[in-house]
Design a protein around this motif. Sequence first.
Motif, short mmCIF file in Angstrom:
data_model
loop_
_atom_site.label_atom_id
_atom_site.label_comp_id
_atom_site.label_asym_id
_atom_site.label_seq_id
_atom_site.Cartn_x
_atom_site.Cartn_y
_atom_site.Cartn_z
N LEU A 21 71.21 -59.88 -12.68
CA LEU A 21 71.96 -59.24 -13.76
C LEU A 21 73.33 -59.88 -13.88
CD1 LEU A 21 71.72 -56.82 -15.76
CD2 LEU A 21 72.93 -55.46 -14.05
N LEU A 22 73.71 -60.23 -15.10
CA LEU A 22 75.00 -60.87 -15.41
C LEU A 22 75.15 -62.21 -14.71
CD1 LEU A 22 77.51 -57.89 -15.26
CD2 LEU A 22 76.53 -58.96 -17.26
N GLY A 23 74.06 -62.86 -14.39
CA GLY A 23 74.14 -64.14 -13.70
C GLY A 23 73.99 -65.31 -14.64
N GLY A 24 73.95 -66.49 -14.06
CA GLY A 24 73.81 -67.72 -14.82
C GLY A 24 73.51 -68.87 -13.88
N VAL A 25 73.04 -69.97 -14.43
CA VAL A 25 72.64 -71.12 -13.61
C VAL A 25 73.83 -71.67 -12.83
CG1 VAL A 25 71.71 -73.45 -13.68
CG2 VAL A 25 70.72 -71.68 -15.13
N PHE A 26 75.00 -71.74 -13.46
CA PHE A 26 76.16 -72.35 -12.82
C PHE A 26 77.16 -71.31 -12.34
CE2 PHE A 26 74.62 -75.82 -15.56
CZ PHE A 26 74.40 -76.76 -14.58
N ILE A 27 76.72 -70.06 -12.18
CA ILE A 27 77.61 -69.05 -11.61
C ILE A 27 76.93 -68.33 -10.46
CG2 ILE A 27 76.95 -67.16 -13.14
CD1 ILE A 27 80.49 -68.04 -11.93
N THR A 28 75.64 -68.07 -10.57
CA THR A 28 74.91 -67.41 -9.48
C THR A 28 74.69 -68.35 -8.31
OG1 THR A 28 73.79 -65.93 -11.03
CG2 THR A 28 72.77 -66.23 -8.88
N TRP A 29 74.40 -69.62 -8.62
CA TRP A 29 74.02 -70.57 -7.57
C TRP A 29 75.15 -71.53 -7.24
CZ3 TRP A 29 70.00 -68.13 -6.04
CH2 TRP A 29 69.14 -67.55 -6.95
N ALA B 112 73.16 -57.61 -19.62
CA ALA B 112 74.41 -56.88 -19.76
C ALA B 112 74.35 -55.62 -18.92
CB ALA B 112 74.68 -56.52 -21.23
N VAL B 113 75.52 -55.11 -18.52
CA VAL B 113 75.61 -53.88 -17.76
C VAL B 113 75.75 -52.68 -18.68
CG1 VAL B 113 77.03 -52.61 -16.10
CG2 VAL B 113 76.54 -55.01 -15.72
N GLU C 113 76.04 -51.14 -22.91
CA GLU C 113 75.63 -51.39 -24.29
C GLU C 113 76.76 -52.04 -25.09
OE1 GLU C 113 72.83 -51.22 -25.64
OE2 GLU C 113 71.65 -50.16 -24.14
N TRP C 114 78.00 -51.87 -24.62
CA TRP C 114 79.13 -52.47 -25.34
C TRP C 114 79.07 -53.99 -25.29
CZ3 TRP C 114 83.27 -48.90 -22.70
CH2 TRP C 114 83.08 -47.58 -23.16
N SER C 115 78.62 -54.52 -24.16
CA SER C 115 78.54 -55.97 -24.03
C SER C 115 77.16 -56.52 -24.33
CB SER C 115 78.94 -56.39 -22.61
OG SER C 115 78.12 -55.76 -21.65
N ALA C 116 76.18 -55.66 -24.56
CA ALA C 116 74.82 -56.11 -24.87
C ALA C 116 74.71 -56.37 -26.36
CB ALA C 116 73.80 -55.07 -24.42
N ASN C 117 75.11 -57.55 -26.80
CA ASN C 117 75.11 -57.88 -28.22
C ASN C 117 73.84 -58.63 -28.61
OD1 ASN C 117 75.73 -60.14 -26.77
ND2 ASN C 117 77.70 -60.51 -27.74
N PHE C 118 72.69 -58.15 -28.15
CA PHE C 118 71.44 -58.80 -28.51
C PHE C 118 71.16 -58.67 -30.01
CE2 PHE C 118 71.05 -58.00 -24.02
CZ PHE C 118 70.42 -59.13 -23.54
N THR C 119 71.60 -57.56 -30.58
CA THR C 119 71.31 -57.32 -32.00
C THR C 119 72.44 -57.78 -32.90
OG1 THR C 119 72.25 -55.10 -31.82
CG2 THR C 119 69.89 -55.34 -31.41
N VAL D 139 70.08 -51.72 -16.78
CA VAL D 139 70.58 -50.80 -15.77
C VAL D 139 69.74 -49.53 -15.72
CG1 VAL D 139 72.59 -49.44 -15.07
CG2 VAL D 139 72.91 -51.74 -15.93
N LYS D 140 69.34 -49.02 -16.87
CA LYS D 140 68.52 -47.81 -16.90
C LYS D 140 67.18 -48.03 -16.21
CE LYS D 140 70.50 -46.13 -21.25
NZ LYS D 140 70.23 -45.83 -22.69
N GLU D 141 66.59 -49.20 -16.37
CA GLU D 141 65.29 -49.46 -15.76
C GLU D 141 65.37 -49.68 -14.26
OE1 GLU D 141 62.59 -51.36 -19.33
OE2 GLU D 141 63.57 -52.71 -17.93
N MET D 142 66.54 -49.99 -13.74
CA MET D 142 66.70 -50.21 -12.30
C MET D 142 67.24 -48.98 -11.59
SD MET D 142 67.90 -54.13 -11.66
CE MET D 142 69.45 -53.98 -12.54
N GLU D 143 67.01 -47.81 -12.14
CA GLU D 143 67.44 -46.57 -11.49
C GLU D 143 66.70 -46.39 -10.16
OE1 GLU D 143 67.60 -41.76 -12.41
OE2 GLU D 143 66.92 -43.21 -13.92
N GLU D 144 67.39 -45.85 -9.18
CA GLU D 144 66.82 -45.71 -7.85
C GLU D 144 65.59 -44.78 -7.89
OE1 GLU D 144 68.62 -45.36 -3.34
OE2 GLU D 144 69.60 -44.27 -4.97
#
Length: 785
Positions: free
Chosen positions: A361-369, A531-532, A534-540, A640-645
């Motif tokens: 989540l919130l990762g990238g090729v040149f930031i996660t690794w 995105a974490v 909905e404010w930053s989830a600009n898929f639409t 985030v909703k789908e990864m609820e404990e």
Amino acid sequence: MSLEDLKSKLRRHPKILGGIGLLTAAGFLLYEAPQVRRFLAQYVDKKSPEPDKRRAEYIYIKYHIYRESMRKLKQKQEDDKKWISVIINPIGKWWKAAKHSVAWRLLNIAQNGSQPERLKAVQQLICMDHLKDWDFRHLAQICDARTAISLARCGADTRWFMPVHRRGCIKNPKLLLSELHVMLARLRPMSCVDHFFSKYFPEQDPIEDIHEYLSQEQTIVLSTADTDLLKEIISFLHHISKDPQVSANIIKDGGLVHLMELRKIFSDDNETLSTLCKVLANMSVVPDAVEHFFSSGWVGALAEWQQCPDLRLQVISAKTMANLDHDDPNQCTYPPNVYPLHPRIRTRRKPKADIVFVHGLLGGVFITWRQRDRKPTELGLYGKNAFYTSETDDVFLVGEQKRVNGNKQRKEQAAEGAKTTNGKSKTETIKDQVLKTSKKVEEQRLSISDTATMEFVETLRNEAELDSDWEVVHPDIPLTANENCIGKFSVSGNEWRNQDSSDEYTNCWPMEWLPDDYPDSRIIGIDYTSAVTEWSANFTKYCPCEKGQGHIDVRAGTLMERIAAADVGNQRPIVWIGHSMGGLLTKLILLKSLDSQDEKTQQLAKNTKGIVFLGTPHRGSPIAKWKQHMQMILSPSIEVKEMEENSPKLLEMHRRFMGCLHTFLKHVKVVSVAEGSPTMLTSFKFPLRIVTEESSRIDFGDFYLLKDDHLSLSKPIYRQSFLYQRLLHVIRDAVRERSEPKDQDGQSQTSPNQEVVITKIVAALLNGAKGLFESLPRVTLRFSS
């Protein structure tokens, strides 16, 4: 004083009045000099003046100078008749002609020979470095598209390619916007285009009396509105070009020429150029795109980007060239979200293994690794998402704050840009941050005159700091290394390389470290947006069709199809490395590949030999429960909703995956790593345990609990860290077990298709038994009544 009195006084001094008139007329003429000059130029004859007839038509040379020159010419002719010159001169002339003709002959073979002959000829052409600039220019003019792409993929000199048309000129942004408006309008009717036009693209007025191109000598001023709109268009093209049919229409409409003009405008903005290169990568999948890329000059531009110090442009341009190189014996297509980290150039040998990295989540090729910073890492609560936003970071850079040095560099560049004159454009003053490759620090050469002393000092330098009697424990050793873990946690003293004071740093260790240990492997980075909140989830933002892409089931299905299209696992083992949500996607991709009817998709699970889970929330994450208390403030995203404990969806997926591990995937080497320290949030400055130890643990394979936080699990300190060395062991075991594994009795195991059928039958029986037991109380009640 009346007007009549003033007139009478002026009549008494006529000279003063005349002087004032003359000064006024002279000043008016000087002020209006350009207009007067243009007025008079209309009546002046612009023909060139006749030459001076009195000028001499011959150049007279004195006799003694003529006699000396004739004597030298006669002496040279006599020297050429000597036997030494008779032998040497033809050889010299032949050698000069031969070294030029060889390049022409090799180029002819590279264009017209068979495939093995073409491959050898291209390798020979790359090694020719004695040619002049005019030789390269002549060869570039007679080179065809297939050979040019082959030269570019093999790292040839950039002089092999024709320069870009009107390289020193930039098309006027107003005119370019008008042309892009017409090109996008031709894609209608299309829901994505209609939505973008209604929200972001204003109606363009007809442009009259405007210069088409502006040279570098002219002042280039780009308004903020034009710059932002051009960036939005590039991001929108990246969105719609994922459809091959749309990409084909854009290429047919001359879109590559427009993209070249955008490259000139944003030549100093690496972030925008990386998005532009992603558009080219999407278009390179079109079957007949090779000739269009070559004729528009993009082959030479991509060859320059392959040698660019920025890692983003290196990887994306290498992906584009790999899609265009149909002459490569190991050619494969890389769809969107799939990026080749190694090899990025053409190689002769076929890869022996596929190593796939999936960020979280919130990762990238040149930031996660990337390599771990010396300072503790922190996570922004809201994060960033630049799926379409050109004002924020690139997709490769989302999820975390940039390094401190990068922020300082950007601030300094912005300050320098503010001090510059208004005559320069924004793209000329503020440059984008460059993700450079790691620099290997070379040891300083010793300047000792005495040979014996020199050898003694070099011996001391090359010796290990410790001998074999010592054991050095890895810095990131697991917390319970001596209790529940199995593995090697130390290295011999003579093999230890102290890198605590090293200045080397890499933004992508899979791309720069793994090829040194496993050069015959193919390393692939999977990139997707998340995105974490909905404010930053600009898929639409541009298209409603992206609304449901955040669901993990939809995302896994899309990634599975694109990974299979990249020919991953074709007669070679696969090792998956998933961080956080990337581990969940890896599990779901393998489950979907087992259920698929396509043989190319089934090989993803069939050839999987190793899986490394780094902080994967198999049973959910406690951070998702925040929506119960702060839903109005945070508005958590779909991910985030789908990864609820203890989410039922995650528990069911984990149950299915564990069943596959004990049946079909029982020979897969699984390593799980959990975080032992909380992660610091930058927004509220308090620690948070993102994934608990219980959620990261699975009852299969090896499990390690490190003292690092969630973000540091994917970032080894250096090559000899435990995390990196444990990954090397998994890859080594996968490469060793390329042959079909056998059971303990020496009999070959059940075929994969039979195991899939057996697994499905057992699952159906269990579901039927479950339904039967659930109906027993109702049957008993009915009989009793």
